[in-house]
Design an enzyme around this catalytic site. Structure first.
Site, PDB file in Angstrom:
ATOM      1  N   TYR A 141      28.400  39.631  55.339  1.00  0.00           N
ATOM      2  CA  TYR A 141      27.083  39.456  55.947  1.00  0.00           C
ATOM      3  C   TYR A 141      26.140  38.639  55.061  1.00  0.00           C
ATOM      4  O   TYR A 141      25.093  38.167  55.515  1.00  0.00           O
ATOM      5  CB  TYR A 141      26.424  40.805  56.256  1.00  0.00           C
ATOM      6  CG  TYR A 141      27.117  41.623  57.327  1.00  0.00           C
ATOM      7  CD1 TYR A 141      28.134  41.084  58.100  1.00  0.00           C
ATOM      8  CD2 TYR A 141      26.757  42.928  57.573  1.00  0.00           C
ATOM      9  CE1 TYR A 141      28.776  41.822  59.070  1.00  0.00           C
ATOM     10  CE2 TYR A 141      27.386  43.681  58.548  1.00  0.00           C
ATOM     11  CZ  TYR A 141      28.399  43.126  59.290  1.00  0.00           C
ATOM     12  OH  TYR A 141      29.027  43.868  60.250  1.00  0.00           O
TER      13      TYR A 141
ATOM     14  N   LYS B  84      41.187  46.405  52.845  1.00  0.00           N
ATOM     15  CA  LYS B  84      42.258  45.691  53.549  1.00  0.00           C
ATOM     16  C   LYS B  84      43.027  44.934  52.467  1.00  0.00           C
ATOM     17  O   LYS B  84      43.178  43.701  52.507  1.00  0.00           O
ATOM     18  CB  LYS B  84      41.639  44.755  54.607  1.00  0.00           C
ATOM     19  CG  LYS B  84      42.626  44.098  55.535  1.00  0.00           C
ATOM     20  CD  LYS B  84      43.277  45.042  56.524  1.00  0.00           C
ATOM     21  CE  LYS B  84      44.290  44.300  57.386  1.00  0.00           C
ATOM     22  NZ  LYS B  84      45.190  45.211  58.116  1.00  0.00           N
TER      23      LYS B  84
ATOM     24  N   ASP C  33      42.431  49.448  59.099  1.00  0.00           N
ATOM     25  CA  ASP C  33      42.990  49.639  60.446  1.00  0.00           C
ATOM     26  C   ASP C  33      43.538  51.056  60.599  1.00  0.00           C
ATOM     27  O   ASP C  33      43.343  51.714  61.627  1.00  0.00           O
ATOM     28  CB  ASP C  33      44.050  48.574  60.776  1.00  0.00           C
ATOM     29  CG  ASP C  33      44.962  48.261  59.612  1.00  0.00           C
ATOM     30  OD1 ASP C  33      44.708  48.721  58.486  1.00  0.00           O
ATOM     31  OD2 ASP C  33      45.965  47.551  59.823  1.00  0.00           O
TER      32      ASP C  33
ATOM     33  N   ASP D 227      30.207  49.121  58.644  1.00  0.00           N
ATOM     34  CA  ASP D 227      29.427  48.944  59.869  1.00  0.00           C
ATOM     35  C   ASP D 227      30.241  49.452  61.062  1.00  0.00           C
ATOM     36  O   ASP D 227      29.772  50.227  61.895  1.00  0.00           O
ATOM     37  CB  ASP D 227      29.111  47.438  60.019  1.00  0.00           C
ATOM     38  CG  ASP D 227      28.058  47.167  61.076  1.00  0.00           C
ATOM     39  OD1 ASP D 227      27.545  48.132  61.673  1.00  0.00           O
ATOM     40  OD2 ASP D 227      27.761  45.986  61.318  1.00  0.00           O
TER      41      ASP D 227
ATOM     42  N   ASP E 249      30.036  53.383  63.178  1.00  0.00           N
ATOM     43  CA  ASP E 249      29.781  53.471  64.616  1.00  0.00           C
ATOM     44  C   ASP E 249      30.903  54.252  65.307  1.00  0.00           C
ATOM     45  O   ASP E 249      30.670  54.999  66.258  1.00  0.00           O
ATOM     46  CB  ASP E 249      29.661  52.075  65.243  1.00  0.00           C
ATOM     47  CG  ASP E 249      28.211  51.593  65.252  1.00  0.00           C
ATOM     48  OD1 ASP E 249      27.392  52.186  64.515  1.00  0.00           O
ATOM     49  OD2 ASP E 249      27.909  50.642  65.991  1.00  0.00           O
TER      50      ASP E 249
END
Ligand code: NAD
Length: 366
Positions: A142, A196, A228, A252, A256
């Site tokens: 970001y 990852k 994942d 992020d 959620d």
């Protein structure tokens, strides 16, 4: 509280002003606060042409804590679609996090007993879930270099970079939080670091650095999980997690996903903290919900629970935080539900933002 705390209130866009307004009523019922209200996001773009002004940054810096609603909406999305250089509401949010040096975002996920049936997951999957997502907030994709090139018919790129100090400080926040949560509990502290590392170089550095920091926390059990796999495990066995620490983008998304375990985004609070002694930012996890803005039906509980986190982590007043959380518990147990939580089950009644606020106030005055 012994002295008046100075709180900067940034209601933002959409349902922001409604949920922040209801939350101020609750704060006023339990203490003495001096508020200064400012624009951020789309509202600031409309007034000043930018999502965050220097004046607001300075006001936040001078405060004891910042309480934020949410930013964004279709009006400003459309402006950006027509002109990619137009200011975007999220620039306000990303900007204030950066300016205040808020590098850690804490998001607890603990379903309320009265809401277990409104979770999309089966009761036996979510019962016992009590986890904390610690998300790195000021680094990664970001904030990396991004842009567009003309090659291959038009190309866009976003760089994901992390430095060792950035990874070290967020890892320490996670280990400290795990210790704090385990205090007085039978099970010892556990941290799951999510990355990852099988594909990304930034994740390989993340994993190496977390391992080094972990040497200072031999009492905390550490495991590493690919993002994942974590996305799957969060819905199949959420109660097995304690503290999850991860980088900005993965955090992020995972937080959620965690939100859905509680049955509604409208229930999830968050705290963003930086260096010790600096003001933190407290806000609900959900967005500005433009689809229901102005209908009086927004759920204000995530914002009230964010105010509780503000009292606990930002103003050192855990007792008042406990009072707000118990009042919210009491309201839910009484069956009152905003539409996002309403399932039609026996004993539930559908109410709006103001009725929920009044019910929380009534619980507090008991
Ligand atoms: P959203 O969280 O605003 O809404 C998702 C869904 O959840 C909607 O159906 C909405 O009505 C519902 N919802 C959310 N909060 C609720 C509440 N308190 N009570 C009842 N229902 C609630 O996410 P979105 O629709 O993807 O985004 C809408 C806007 O918000 C966009 O402009 C987006 O950029 C912005 N956004 C802002 C933040 C933030 O300010 N922190 C976070 C996410 C999205």
């Amino acid at each position: 509280m012994s002295e008046t705390s100075r709180i900067v209130v940034l209601p933002g866009d959409g349902i922001g002003p409604e949920i922040v307004g209801a939350t101020k009523e609750v704060l006023d019922a339990i203490g003495s606060f001096e508020y200064t209200e400012h624009l951020i996001g789309g509202a600031s773009i409309d007034e000043h042409g930018v999502a965050l002004t220097d004046e607001v940054v300075e006001a936040c810096r001078q405060s004891d804590a910042v309480l934020l609603g949410a930013v964004g909406g279709p009006k400003w999305d459309e402006a950006v679609a027509n002109d990619p250089t137009a200011p975007r509401p999220e620039q306000g949010l990303l900007g204030i996090r950066k300016e205040l040096g808020l590098f850690a975002n804490l998001r607890p996920v603990k379903p309320f007993p009265a809401l277990i049936e409104s979770s999309p997951l089966k009761r036996d999957r979510i019962e016992g879930t009590d986890l904390l997502v610690v998300r790195e907030l000021t680094g990664g994709i970001y904030f990396g270099d991004s842009g567009r090139r003309d090659d291959n018919g038009g190309t866009a790129y976003d760089e994901c970079a992390y430095s060792v100090p950035e990874i070290e400080r967020i890892t320490r926040v996670a280990f400290e939080a795990a210790r704090q949560r385990a205090f007085g509990r039978d099970a010892g502290p556990r941290v799951t670091s999510v990355d990852k590392a099988n594909v990304l170089e930034s994740s390989r550095l993340w994993r190496e650095t977390v391992k080094v920091v972990a040497e200072d926390y031999s009492d905390v059990e550490l495991d590493h999980m690919l993002v994942d796999n974590t996305a799957m495990q969060l819905v199949s066995r959420p109660a097995d997690f304690d503290v999850i620490v991860t980088e900005n983008l993965f955090g992020d998304i995972l937080s959620d996903e965690g939100a859905m375990l509680t049955g509604s985004l409208g229930m999830l609070p968050s705290a963003s903290t930086g260096a010790e002694g600096e003001p933190g930012l407290f806000e609900p996890v959900h967005g500005s919900a433009p689809d229901i803005a102005g209908t009086g039906s927004a759920n204000p509980l995530a914002t009230m629970l964010s105010a509780a986190m503000m009292l606990r982590y930002g103003l050192g007043n855990g007792e008042s935080a406990d009072r707000i959380e118990s009042a919210v518990d009491g309201v839910l147990a009484s069956g009152l539900r905003t539409p996002d939580l309403f399932s039609g089950a026996e004993g539930e009644s559908k109410v709006g933002t103001e009725e929920v606020a009044a019910a929380v106030l009534a619980q507090l005055s008991r």
